[in-house]
Design an enzyme around this catalytic site. Structure first.
Site, short mmCIF file in Angstrom:
data_model
loop_
_atom_site.label_atom_id
_atom_site.label_comp_id
_atom_site.label_asym_id
_atom_site.label_seq_id
_atom_site.Cartn_x
_atom_site.Cartn_y
_atom_site.Cartn_z
N TYR A 1 0.83 -1.19 0.00
CA TYR A 1 0.00 0.00 0.00
C TYR A 1 0.87 1.26 0.00
CZ TYR A 1 -3.41 3.44 1.45
OH TYR A 1 -4.21 4.54 1.51
N PHE B 1 3.89 1.49 -0.93
CA PHE B 1 4.59 1.56 -2.21
C PHE B 1 3.69 2.20 -3.28
CE2 PHE B 1 6.02 0.08 -6.31
CZ PHE B 1 7.40 0.13 -6.22
N ASP B 2 2.45 1.72 -3.34
CA ASP B 2 1.52 2.25 -4.34
C ASP B 2 1.27 3.74 -4.13
OD1 ASP B 2 1.37 -0.21 -5.43
OD2 ASP B 2 -0.54 -0.75 -4.50
N LEU C 1 23.22 -22.72 -27.71
CA LEU C 1 24.14 -23.63 -27.04
C LEU C 1 24.09 -24.97 -27.74
CD1 LEU C 1 23.08 -22.85 -23.40
CD2 LEU C 1 25.35 -22.41 -24.34
N GLU D 1 24.82 -23.71 -14.33
CA GLU D 1 23.63 -22.86 -14.17
C GLU D 1 22.40 -23.64 -14.59
OE1 GLU D 1 24.18 -19.43 -16.65
OE2 GLU D 1 25.96 -18.79 -15.55
N LYS E 1 19.12 -24.11 -16.90
CA LYS E 1 18.73 -23.70 -18.25
C LYS E 1 17.25 -23.32 -18.18
CE LYS E 1 19.32 -24.88 -23.10
NZ LYS E 1 18.09 -24.23 -23.53
N ASP F 1 13.63 -22.13 -19.00
CA ASP F 1 12.84 -22.38 -20.20
C ASP F 1 11.96 -21.16 -20.48
OD1 ASP F 1 11.99 -23.73 -22.34
OD2 ASP F 1 10.78 -25.20 -21.27
N GLU G 1 17.17 -14.71 -19.40
CA GLU G 1 16.00 -15.43 -19.88
C GLU G 1 14.76 -14.86 -19.19
OE1 GLU G 1 16.74 -17.64 -22.12
OE2 GLU G 1 15.12 -19.12 -22.25
N TYR H 1 22.16 -14.30 -17.19
CA TYR H 1 23.18 -15.33 -17.30
C TYR H 1 24.39 -14.96 -18.14
CZ TYR H 1 20.46 -16.39 -21.53
OH TYR H 1 19.79 -16.30 -22.71
N LYS I 1 20.53 -31.35 -21.49
CA LYS I 1 19.07 -31.29 -21.46
C LYS I 1 18.53 -32.50 -20.71
CE LYS I 1 17.15 -29.20 -25.06
NZ LYS I 1 16.19 -28.12 -25.27
N CYS J 1 -20.65 -28.31 -34.63
CA CYS J 1 -20.59 -28.42 -33.17
C CYS J 1 -21.02 -29.83 -32.75
CB CYS J 1 -21.51 -27.37 -32.54
SG CYS J 1 -21.58 -27.53 -30.75
N CYS K 1 -24.58 -29.39 -30.88
CA CYS K 1 -25.82 -28.87 -31.46
C CYS K 1 -25.78 -28.83 -32.98
CB CYS K 1 -26.11 -27.47 -30.91
SG CYS K 1 -24.95 -26.23 -31.51
N CYS L 1 -18.51 -22.32 -31.67
CA CYS L 1 -19.88 -22.62 -32.06
C CYS L 1 -20.67 -21.34 -31.84
CB CYS L 1 -20.45 -23.75 -31.21
SG CYS L 1 -22.24 -23.87 -31.39
N CYS M 1 -27.09 -23.95 -27.95
CA CYS M 1 -26.09 -25.00 -27.76
C CYS M 1 -26.01 -25.34 -26.26
CB CYS M 1 -24.75 -24.50 -28.28
SG CYS M 1 -23.43 -25.70 -28.12
S1 IVH Z 1 24.09 -18.97 -22.08
C1 IVH Z 1 26.06 -18.37 -26.39
N1 IVH Z 1 22.84 -19.67 -19.94
O1 IVH Z 1 19.25 -21.32 -23.88
C2 IVH Z 1 24.86 -18.82 -25.70
N2 IVH Z 1 21.64 -19.68 -21.98
O2 IVH Z 1 20.29 -22.60 -26.63
C3 IVH Z 1 24.79 -18.21 -24.38
N3 IVH Z 1 19.28 -20.31 -21.74
O3 IVH Z 1 19.18 -18.77 -26.24
C4 IVH Z 1 23.61 -18.67 -23.67
N4 IVH Z 1 19.32 -20.60 -19.57
O4 IVH Z 1 17.86 -18.40 -24.15
C5 IVH Z 1 22.75 -19.50 -21.26
N5 IVH Z 1 21.85 -20.25 -17.93
C6 IVH Z 1 21.76 -20.06 -19.24
C7 IVH Z 1 20.56 -20.26 -19.94
C8 IVH Z 1 20.52 -20.06 -21.33
C9 IVH Z 1 18.56 -20.63 -20.65
C10 IVH Z 1 18.73 -20.29 -23.11
C11 IVH Z 1 19.05 -19.04 -23.86
C12 IVH Z 1 19.71 -19.44 -25.14
C13 IVH Z 1 19.40 -20.90 -25.21
C14 IVH Z 1 20.60 -21.56 -25.80
#
Ligand code: IVH
Length: 670
Positions: free
Chosen positions: A35, A37-38, A84, A113, A115, A117, A172, A224, A315, A409, A412, A427, A433
């Site tokens: 609050y 903050f707002d 990568l 690190e 990865k 998504d 990301e 990253y 992966k 559909c 119906c 539909c 329906c």
């Molecule tokens: S390093 C030169 N670190 O994976 C590439 N990428 O296929 C440097 N991604 O396009 C990327 N987590 O979007 C890196 N800890 C991480 C990552 C990461 C997700 C994604 C990124 C990149 C794709 C690579």
């Protein structure tokens, strides 16, 4: 206030807000309530409106969004955005480390690190200010999505401490699972088709024209990679940690989101740990990334055409099984939207039996090129919902006919339509329906709308089949004799239902409005509309400009409201509800105020003066929000007798203000 005072005040407020934003979103350790903050933000907004010459492009007010991007301009990357190389086995990782060691002719340190998504983003900072954010695109050239990225709270707009003068930071952008599920829940409520997965939704969100919508969706970002500042540290791990000083949200080593190791065993341990624990993360990952730490060594290793030799992705294998596609059936939603569903020979996957998988829409079926009787691959990766990822073509015979999306559909037989630019078929037979008609009634009686005691989906079905109820206004004409006439309906249940319908006439206007099921008018929007227009007549009369002038009401909602009130049959339903005595205006209760607006409360324990429900009602009628569990976002905990010690501890640990019953009364009367 004169100009120079205004300038100083804008600066002071901006610095304050930046600091609190960082404490909240990056450190998860806020000092002030939402609050407060707002309120600070509102002050700044008002000052910037009065003195636009001092409103900077990096003001914290940019977080709220509002900029519209009609077309995202193409930008050439200063540093190519490579991908990568992927590996799926630990042997490959071991081979990669051996090769790297040989090329470098030295021992290596590795950074492990997650990865994430999501979608890659490159953000450029000059003189400590965010100047540009660009998507990956084809790796050479991406799209300028700066206005949208500025709404992501964990990305700093201005930097602190000893930052480099001109550099790019990459990371990301992802959809935290909690926000993704909440978004889908809201879409379900508003009759919109749900989104398939967090990654695609993050990507779609980032390219929306209206940055205000982006701001609401709650994307997040982990960083990253840093380009153009390698002279600041010996290695990647050290530089990433430095970026935390400049204000960035970097992966916490404490939670093992990032880790430095000098051995292959250390790398394997990281992989094993996350293969097991990834399901507990609040966001999706699809693997881990291993990088050589030292920048000099990275330079020796260099790049192939597509990816760096100094990094590799491992992966995770999504668990995948094969099963048979037996049939495709089609569900019709409350708004008529058609969802195809794959019916599968039951199969075990990730600890559950999978029998069905959503196919989302016609494009998805076409993309997969599904045939009935196909052997399909079903996966449940980091994702919650199983999905068909492909077809085992070796197992297909000529006896397997292709799946043709239906034209009519299934409920119906009305010819389906597909509106321009929409992925789903609909539909159009709204009135005739059955699932649409029943769906609207189900929505009307649902817990968050009229919450009618003694009436559920099955009874609605029975009432509809018997011809007693064709729309929700008919519920108020039901007689005991009609209800008791239904199969398996005892006297007591019938009475219950009739009483429940009667009691619903006391439900406040905003919930009646939500119950009407106007497209895009969810619970929150209904509250805003009720507050702004006070009654249904004013709302029905409102022209487009008046509607969009209301906070959070955009073009889409405004048009939908107007369309609703243009339909004669909707007007008839509304006036019948009115005749039956439903609340069609807000009742300003005595003692109501806005004093708790923006504050959230957790009420726990037993109280002397009030019942718990009375207390909660008081909070709401004074503009506050009741929430179920304590988080760092909670403004107050109202602690009664017998409140659990663990709750109390949590509140204390998070620094949430704890009010006794007396404190609460005092706050209310202040
Ligand atoms: S390093 C030169 N670190 O994976 C590439 N990428 O296929 C440097 N991604 O396009 C990327 N987590 O979007 C890196 N800890 C991480 C990552 C990461 C997700 C994604 C990124 C990149 C794709 C690579």
């Amino acid at each position: 206030m004169n100009k120079s005072e205004a300038k100083a005040e804008i600066e002071r407020l901006s610095n304050d807000l930046n600091r609190h934003n960082h404490l909240y979103y990056v450190e998860s350790n806020p000092e002030i309530s939402d609050y407060d903050f707002d309120m600070l933000l509102k002050q700044l907004q008002e000052l910037e409106e009065k003195f636009p010459e001092f409103a900077s492009d990096h003001s914290p007010t940019k977080r709220i969004g509002g900029d519209i991007t009609k077309k995202f301009e193409a930008v050439v990357h200063k540093y190519a955005m490579l991908s990568l190389s992927n590996s799926y086995s630990k042997d490959e990782i071991e081979e990669w480390t051996a090769r790297a060691k040989k090329l470098v002719e030295d021992e290596l340190e590795y950074v492990c690190e997650l990865k994430y998504d999501g979608v890659a983003i490159g953000i450029q900072y000059v003189d400590g200010k965010l100047v540009q954010a660009v998507t990956r695109g084809d790796g050479t050239q991406g799209e300028n999505v700066t206005s949208n990225v500025k709404t992501i709270r964990s990305i700093p707009l201005t930097l602190t401490n000893d930052f480099p003068q001109d550099f790019e930071i990459r990371g990301e952008i992802f959809f935290p699972l909690k926000n993704f599920l909440a978004l889908n829940e809201k879409r379900r409520e508003e009759g919109d088709p749900e989104f398939a997965n967090p990654r695609n939704t993050a990507s779609g969100t980032l390219k929306m024209q209206d940055s205000k919508v982006v701001a609401e969706r709650g994307l997040d970002c982990f960083l990253y990679g840093i380009y153009g500042a390698e002279n600041r540290a010996e290695g990647h791990f050290e530089l990433v940690n430095k970026a935390a000083d400049w204000g960035f949200k970097v992966p916490p080593a404490k939670k093992r989101y990032i880790e430095k190791t000098n051995s292959v065993e250390g790398v394997m341990d990281f992989i094993n740990y996350w293969d097991e624990k990834r399901k507990d993360l609040p966001f999706e990952i699809d693997g881990v990334v291993i990088k050589v730490n030292n920048y000099d060594q990275q330079e020796i290793l260099g790049f192939t055409a597509k990816s760096p030799r100094w990094a590799i992705a491992y992966k995770f294998k999504a668990e995948r099984v094969e099963t048979i596609l037996e049939e495709v059936t089609y569900q019709v939603g409350r708004t008529g939207s058609i969802t195809p569903v794959a019916n599968l020979t039951p199969v075990q996957l990730g600890g559950t039996t999978v029998k069905r998988a959503s196919l989302h829409n016609a494009d998805q079926i076409e993309k997969l090129d599904l045939h009935l009787g196909d052997t399909v691959f079903v996966e449940k990766g980091g994702e919650i919902i199983p999905k068909i990822v492909g077809v085992n073509l070796d197992a297909r015979t000529s006896a397997n006919p292709g799946v043709n999306f239906i034209h009519e559909c299934p409920e119906c037989s009305t010819q389906l339509v597909r509106r321009e630019g929409e992925a789903n078929h609909y539909c159009p037979n709204e009135l005739g329906c059955p699932p649409q008609v029943k769906g609207r009634i189900d929505h009307f009686i649902s817990r968050k709308a009229m919450n009618i005691d003694g009436l559920g989906t099955e009874t609605v079905d029975a009432l509809f089949e018997a011809g007693y109820v064709k729309n929700f206004a008919d519920l108020y004409d039901l007689t005991f004799d009609q209800v008791v006439d239904l199969e398996r309906m005892a006297d007591k249940s019938a009475n219950n239902l009739i009483d429940g319908v009667k009691a619903s006439k006391e439900i406040p206007f905003e919930r009646v409005l939500f119950g009407l099921g106007i497209r895009f008018v969810g619970e929150t929007v209904a509250k805003k509309l009720a507050k702004a227009f006070k009654n249904i007549d004013e709302l029905a009369k409102a022209d487009f400009d008046t509607l969009i002038a209301v906070d959070e009401i955009g073009d889409k909602i405004a048009m939908s409201i107007q369309a609703f009130f243009l339909e004669e049959r909707n007007l008839t339903i509304v006036s019948r509800l009115m005749e039956h005595g439903l609340k069609m205006e807000i009742v300003e209760k005595e003692g109501s105020s806005n004093k708790f607006e923006g504050s959230s409360f957790v009420v726990s324990g037993v109280f002397e003066t009030f019942s718990r429900n009375d207390l909660k009602a008081l909070i709401e009628s004074n503009g506050g929000k009741n929430v179920g569990s304590i988080s760092s976002k909670t403004s107050y905990v109202v602690a009664g007798d017998k409140m659990g010690p663990s709750k109390l501890k949590k509140a204390t640990d998070l620094g949430v203000a704890i009010l006794s019953e007396q404190d609460f009364i005092q706050l209310l009367n202040e």
